[in-house]
Structure formats: C-alpha cells, structure tokens
Design a protein around this motif. Structure first.
Motif, PDB file in Angstrom:
ATOM      1  N   GLU A 133       0.826  -1.210   0.000  1.00 40.64           N
ATOM      2  CA  GLU A 133       0.000   0.000   0.000  1.00 40.64           C
ATOM      3  C   GLU A 133       0.859   1.257   0.000  1.00 40.64           C
ATOM      4  O   GLU A 133       0.557   2.235  -0.695  1.00 40.64           O
ATOM      5  CB  GLU A 133      -0.915  -0.022   1.233  1.00 40.64           C
ATOM      6  N   ALA A 134       1.946   1.202   0.797  1.00 41.87           N
ATOM      7  CA  ALA A 134       2.859   2.348   0.832  1.00 41.87           C
ATOM      8  C   ALA A 134       3.518   2.555  -0.530  1.00 41.87           C
ATOM      9  O   ALA A 134       3.686   3.693  -0.993  1.00 41.87           O
ATOM     10  CB  ALA A 134       3.926   2.128   1.915  1.00 41.87           C
ATOM     11  N   TYR A 135       3.873   1.442  -1.178  1.00 42.84           N
ATOM     12  CA  TYR A 135       4.502   1.533  -2.502  1.00 42.84           C
ATOM     13  C   TYR A 135       3.524   2.115  -3.524  1.00 42.84           C
ATOM     14  O   TYR A 135       3.887   2.967  -4.336  1.00 42.84           O
ATOM     15  CB  TYR A 135       4.953   0.140  -2.937  1.00 42.84           C
ATOM     16  N   LYS A 136       2.272   1.648  -3.473  1.00 42.95           N
ATOM     17  CA  LYS A 136       1.260   2.174  -4.392  1.00 42.95           C
ATOM     18  C   LYS A 136       1.045   3.673  -4.188  1.00 42.95           C
ATOM     19  O   LYS A 136       0.903   4.439  -5.146  1.00 42.95           O
ATOM     20  CB  LYS A 136      -0.056   1.426  -4.201  1.00 42.95           C
ATOM     21  N   SER A 137       1.017   4.072  -2.932  1.00 40.99           N
ATOM     22  CA  SER A 137       0.820   5.498  -2.629  1.00 40.99           C
ATOM     23  C   SER A 137       1.972   6.332  -3.166  1.00 40.99           C
ATOM     24  O   SER A 137       1.773   7.414  -3.738  1.00 40.99           O
ATOM     25  CB  SER A 137       0.682   5.703  -1.115  1.00 40.99           C
ATOM     26  N   GLU A 138       3.193   5.842  -2.997  1.00 35.90           N
ATOM     27  CA  GLU A 138       4.377   6.555  -3.483  1.00 35.90           C
ATOM     28  C   GLU A 138       4.361   6.642  -5.000  1.00 35.90           C
ATOM     29  O   GLU A 138       4.675   7.681  -5.585  1.00 35.90           O
ATOM     30  CB  GLU A 138       5.648   5.844  -3.002  1.00 35.90           C
ATOM     31  N   GLN A 139       3.987   5.537  -5.657  1.00 34.55           N
ATOM     32  CA  GLN A 139       3.906   5.541  -7.111  1.00 34.55           C
ATOM     33  C   GLN A 139       2.835   6.514  -7.605  1.00 34.55           C
ATOM     34  O   GLN A 139       3.017   7.202  -8.607  1.00 34.55           O
ATOM     35  CB  GLN A 139       3.603   4.124  -7.623  1.00 34.55           C
ATOM     36  N   ALA A 140       1.729   6.562  -6.919  1.00 33.03           N
ATOM     37  CA  ALA A 140       0.650   7.479  -7.295  1.00 33.03           C
ATOM     38  C   ALA A 140       1.108   8.929  -7.174  1.00 33.03           C
ATOM     39  O   ALA A 140       0.814   9.760  -8.035  1.00 33.03           O
ATOM     40  CB  ALA A 140      -0.573   7.232  -6.413  1.00 33.03           C
ATOM     41  N   ARG A 141       1.833   9.231  -6.087  1.00 35.64           N
ATOM     42  CA  ARG A 141       2.350  10.593  -5.908  1.00 35.64           C
ATOM     43  C   ARG A 141       3.357  10.934  -6.999  1.00 35.64           C
ATOM     44  O   ARG A 141       3.371  12.056  -7.520  1.00 35.64           O
ATOM     45  CB  ARG A 141       2.991  10.736  -4.522  1.00 35.64           C
ATOM     46  N   GLU A 158       1.561  11.574 -10.281  1.00 37.03           N
ATOM     47  CA  GLU A 158       0.903  12.879 -10.240  1.00 37.03           C
ATOM     48  C   GLU A 158       1.907  14.006 -10.450  1.00 37.03           C
ATOM     49  O   GLU A 158       1.629  14.989 -11.143  1.00 37.03           O
ATOM     50  CB  GLU A 158       0.183  13.049  -8.903  1.00 37.03           C
TER      51      GLU A 158
END
Length: 250
Positions: free
Chosen positions: A55-63, A66
C-alpha cells in the motif's frame, strides 16, 4: 525486517507453548502445536506487513505519477503558449520587414521621376507646393531660388529618406519587441537584413547630400549580393514556421 517479525512471533509462541507444556501435552504434541502456531502467526504477520508495504509503494507511485503528470502538463502548456505567440508575432514582424524592404528599394532605385517645377508658373508652383509636406520655409526656398528643380529634388529626397528610416526603425523595434518569440536563427537573419538595408540607405543619403563622384557602392552591392538571397531564405523560414504551427501533431 521479515526476520524481526518472525523473531517476535517466535518469542510470543514460546510463551504459549510453555502454557501448553504445563497442561500435560507430550513433547511431540507440543512440537506440532509449536509448528502450527508459528506457521499461522508467521504467515499472518508477513501478509499484514506485505500488504502495508504494498500500500505504501502504491501510494508513493501514485504521488510520483501525479508529479510527473503535473510537470508534463506545465511543459506542454508553456510550449503551446510560446508557439501561439510565435504564430501571432511572425506575420507582424514579416510585414514590417517587407515594408522596410519596399521603401528602401524605392529610395535606392536609380530610376527617379520628379515633377518639373521649373515649368510651373508662380501660381501653379504655389498650389503644387501647398499639397506637399514641406514646411513653409522649404516652400519659400524653392520659390525664391534660381534653380527651383534642384531645390525641390533636394527637399523631396530628404523626406523620402526620413520615410525610409522610419520604416527601418519600425522593423527594428518590432523585431526587438517580439524577437524573443522568434527562433534565434530566424531572428538573426532578420536583424542582418535590416542592417544591410540601413547601410545601403545611409550610403545613398551621403552620395545624395555630398554629391560624391564617383558614388560609393559598397553597401548597395552587398545588399544586392547578400540581401536578396537572405530575404528569400527569411521568407521561406517564416512560411515554414507558420505552416508547421498549423499542421504539427501534438
């Protein structure tokens, strides 16, 4: 990090196993229970930590996506604005350059036609001069001098020179004001052409005012040899830039 988690699970399992031993289970049963307990707890903890890390990796990738999207949009927006502005100013700069060339060409032309004021009566001359831009003092000079034609041509050419210089200044100022939106190579070619025109015009003015014999020809020859092909190259470059602006794919 996984070894830390497993170690923690094992320590907790040992406490549970100690209780089971006191309850009278055999060593084999305790060992089996230990393995089963460790497996269940270990897998649960590992799955939980993996899910957290994922989840942390997905969040970082999303940021990061963006951030990249914002950067690309900003670059695209600036590029589009620059191209739009170039499309607006190029026709204006080109028009000023054409005007300067046209006026300079007329001024530098060897073929001239002037009104023959020597043939005019005093009344006709006065009426004719009233329709010119000449000042009152200049009109009086023409009417009172012995060679009216020579005086008239001198003053007439002076005004023509002013007109040409004004057109050259307009082209130069227009290029300076909008040149930042013109590609550097094209901007330099335009500047060089204006300088060639200006040099030839000044040379012609000196020849006229000083009545030099033989006439100076260096600047006019350079304009003919270099200016004509340069002007053609500028025309082709301007047309290419304008048409590219309408057909380029984004």
């Amino acid at each position: 990090m996984s070894w830390v988690i497993l170690g923690t699970a094992w320590e907790w399992s040992k406490s549970v196993l100690a209780v089971l031993s006191l309850a009278g289970l055999s060593m084999g049963g305790v060992a089996y229970a230990a393995y089963a307990l460790f497996k269940v707890l270990g897998e649960k903890w590992l799955n939980q930590k993996f899910a957290e890390r994922l989840e942390a990796y997905k969040s970082e990738q999303a940021r990061e996506l963006e951030r990249l999207r914002h950067k690309i949009n900003s670059v695209f927006d600036r590029t589009k604005r620059l191209h739009d502005r170039e499309y607006e100013v190029l026709p204006e700069v080109w028009s000023l350059l054409v005007d300067a060339k046209s006026w300079a060409g007329g001024y530098l032309s060897a073929f001239r036609q002037y009104a023959d004021v020597n043939k005019l009566s005093a009344q006709e001359l006065d009426e004719f001069l009233s329709h010119t831009r000449f000042s009152e003092a200049q009109r009086r000079e023409i009417k009172t001098t012995s060679d009216k034609q020579k005086a008239y041509i001198k003053i007439f050419e002076m005004y023509r020179h002013y007109d040409v210089i004004e057109k050259l200044q307009e082209a130069s100022i227009g290029l300076s004001r909008n040149g930042i939106f013109v590609v550097p190579s094209l901007r330099e070619e335009m500047r060089k052409f204006i300088d060639l025109l200006h040099s030839a015009v000044i040379e012609h003015q000196i020849n006229q005012e000083q009545d030099l014999r033989p006439r100076m020809r260096e600047a006019s020859k350079k304009l003919k040899q270099e200016g004509e092909p340069l002007f053609k190259a500028i025309e082709e470059a301007v047309a290419a830039r304008l048409w590219d602006s309408t057909t380029a794919e984004v």
